[in-house]
Design an enzyme around this catalytic site. Structure first.
Site, PDB file in Angstrom:
ATOM      1  N   ALA A  57       0.079 -16.911  67.783  1.00 48.05           N
ATOM      2  CA  ALA A  57       0.992 -16.076  68.567  1.00 48.05           C
ATOM      3  C   ALA A  57       0.429 -15.636  69.907  1.00 48.05           C
ATOM      4  O   ALA A  57       1.125 -15.690  70.932  1.00 48.05           O
ATOM      5  CB  ALA A  57       1.389 -14.849  67.734  1.00 48.05           C
ATOM      6  N   LYS A 108       0.352 -24.613  54.309  1.00 51.28           N
ATOM      7  CA  LYS A 108      -0.887 -24.681  55.088  1.00 51.28           C
ATOM      8  C   LYS A 108      -1.656 -23.365  55.023  1.00 51.28           C
ATOM      9  O   LYS A 108      -2.888 -23.343  55.162  1.00 51.28           O
ATOM     10  CB  LYS A 108      -0.601 -25.091  56.533  1.00 51.28           C
ATOM     11  CG  LYS A 108       0.457 -24.262  57.249  1.00 51.28           C
ATOM     12  CD  LYS A 108      -0.088 -23.128  58.062  1.00 51.28           C
ATOM     13  CE  LYS A 108       1.022 -22.408  58.803  1.00 51.28           C
ATOM     14  NZ  LYS A 108       0.561 -21.289  59.631  1.00 51.28           N
ATOM     15  N   ARG A 173      -5.359 -16.209  60.562  1.00 53.09           N
ATOM     16  CA  ARG A 173      -5.710 -14.964  59.866  1.00 53.09           C
ATOM     17  C   ARG A 173      -6.070 -15.208  58.404  1.00 53.09           C
ATOM     18  O   ARG A 173      -6.912 -14.503  57.838  1.00 53.09           O
ATOM     19  CB  ARG A 173      -4.560 -13.972  59.979  1.00 53.09           C
ATOM     20  CG  ARG A 173      -3.355 -14.277  59.139  1.00 53.09           C
ATOM     21  CD  ARG A 173      -2.158 -13.395  59.443  1.00 53.09           C
ATOM     22  NE  ARG A 173      -1.489 -13.807  60.666  1.00 53.09           N
ATOM     23  CZ  ARG A 173      -0.198 -13.581  60.912  1.00 53.09           C
ATOM     24  NH1 ARG A 173       0.537 -12.933  60.043  1.00 53.09           N
ATOM     25  NH2 ARG A 173       0.351 -13.990  62.031  1.00 53.09           N
ATOM     26  N   ASN A 174      -5.433 -16.203  57.767  1.00 54.49           N
ATOM     27  CA  ASN A 174      -5.733 -16.474  56.367  1.00 54.49           C
ATOM     28  C   ASN A 174      -7.175 -16.939  56.194  1.00 54.49           C
ATOM     29  O   ASN A 174      -7.871 -16.522  55.268  1.00 54.49           O
ATOM     30  CB  ASN A 174      -4.762 -17.522  55.822  1.00 54.49           C
ATOM     31  CG  ASN A 174      -3.347 -16.989  55.716  1.00 54.49           C
ATOM     32  OD1 ASN A 174      -2.995 -16.300  54.773  1.00 54.49           O
ATOM     33  ND2 ASN A 174      -2.517 -17.287  56.721  1.00 54.49           N
ATOM     34  N   LYS A 200       0.835  -9.291  58.055  1.00 56.27           N
ATOM     35  CA  LYS A 200       0.720  -9.606  56.637  1.00 56.27           C
ATOM     36  C   LYS A 200       0.024 -10.948  56.433  1.00 56.27           C
ATOM     37  O   LYS A 200       0.111 -11.846  57.269  1.00 56.27           O
ATOM     38  CB  LYS A 200       2.097  -9.634  55.975  1.00 56.27           C
ATOM     39  CG  LYS A 200       2.899  -8.361  56.142  1.00 56.27           C
ATOM     40  CD  LYS A 200       2.186  -7.134  55.603  1.00 56.27           C
ATOM     41  CE  LYS A 200       2.086  -7.124  54.105  1.00 56.27           C
ATOM     42  NZ  LYS A 200       1.439  -5.872  53.601  1.00 56.27           N
ATOM     43  N   GLN A 202      -0.222 -14.401  54.483  1.00 54.65           N
ATOM     44  CA  GLN A 202       0.750 -15.240  53.787  1.00 54.65           C
ATOM     45  C   GLN A 202       0.133 -16.090  52.678  1.00 54.65           C
ATOM     46  O   GLN A 202       0.795 -16.410  51.680  1.00 54.65           O
ATOM     47  CB  GLN A 202       1.453 -16.185  54.774  1.00 54.65           C
ATOM     48  CG  GLN A 202       2.051 -15.495  55.980  1.00 54.65           C
ATOM     49  CD  GLN A 202       1.170 -15.671  57.210  1.00 54.65           C
ATOM     50  OE1 GLN A 202      -0.055 -15.686  57.128  1.00 54.65           O
ATOM     51  NE2 GLN A 202       1.811 -15.805  58.358  1.00 54.65           N
TER      52      GLN A 202
END
Length: 253
Positions: A57, A108, A173-174, A200, A202
């Site tokens: 983003a 993914k 982020r994951n 959040k 995912q």
């Protein structure tokens, strides 16, 4: 012609066509898999297209060059969406396999959690490359089992597929939270609050949905990476199980 976006923090307008999903995730349905676009269609009665891709983003906001994929079963809507979304630095490819595009966007994130676990354990780029490859194979296999329409290799070569997978396994982020999970010993929930500034995670909840879907179809053992991520996140299994999963993956048999 009206159009609307459906995603986190976005208000969906009641419009006839075309409308676009940018949310990532899956749900369990009576036939196994239920996509976010299916849920919206059931609730609002509108035809949905999906946008997924290697689109971190902050880089998009800074207008750094990137590609994206729109999955749209209606050719006219696809042309309209491309005209609306494309800029010199945000290049859009439209494909018909909307379900496959959406599945890529959800799955993914699970693979990226596995990549983050490997980073936290101190394994290198060779191991991460194996996670990406084997994760991609599981994504393709899952799509072939659960997609309603056709599933072709070319869709996985679009931005929504291998490009987004690579980006997420290195910069998403994951991956970051999964690495911190290994290094700090804190829970996924605690790290989400500390690291994501209200965003959040995912990957872990998606792995839980996948596990329920696969269990209902007796397919758990055919997706060992997805299963290892779920069991590490929710059943307290040791993180080193992700390495055992790679070592004994059926793709090597």
């Amino acid at each position: 012609m009206g159009w609307g976006l459906v995603g986190p923090g976005l208000r969906q307008s009641r419009c006839s066509s075309p409308s676009l999903v940018v949310s990532q995730g899956v749900d369990e349905g009576p036939d196994g898999l239920r996509l976010i676009s299916d849920i919206i269609h059931e609730k609002l009665g509108i035809e949905m297209s999906v946008l997924m891709g290697a689109n971190i983003a902050n880089e998009v906001a800074e207008e750094k060059f990137c590609e994206t994929t729109i999955g749209c079963k209606n050719a006219q809507h696809g042309r309209t969406l491309k005209e609306l979304m494309q800029t010199p630095n945000f290049r859009v490819t439209v494909v018909e396999e909307a379900d496959t595009v959406e599945i890529c966007g959800a799955l993914k994130n699970v693979v990226a959690v596995g990549a983050g676990f490997c980073d936290g354990l101190g394994y290198g780029d060779n191991t991460k490359a194996a996670v990406i490859r084997l994760g991609l194979m599981e994504m393709i296999a899952f799509a072939k089992v659960f997609c309603k329409g056709s599933v072709t290799a070319t869709t996985f070569l679009e931005s929504c597929g291998v490009a987004d997978l690579i980006t997420t396994c290195y910069g998403g982020r994951n991956r970051k939270v999964a690495e911190a999970f290994v290094k700090t010993g804190k829970s996924i929930e605690q790290l989400e609050k500390e690291m994501l500034n209200g965003q959040k995670l995912q990957g872990p909840p998606t792995s839980a949905e996948l596990h329920r879907i696969l269990k209902s179809k007796n397919l758990v053992e055919k997706f060992p990476l997805f299963t290892a991520v779920y069991r590490i996140c929710y059943e307290g299994k040791p993180v080193t199980d992700v390495i055992k999963c790679l070592q004994n993956h059926p793709e090597h048999m």
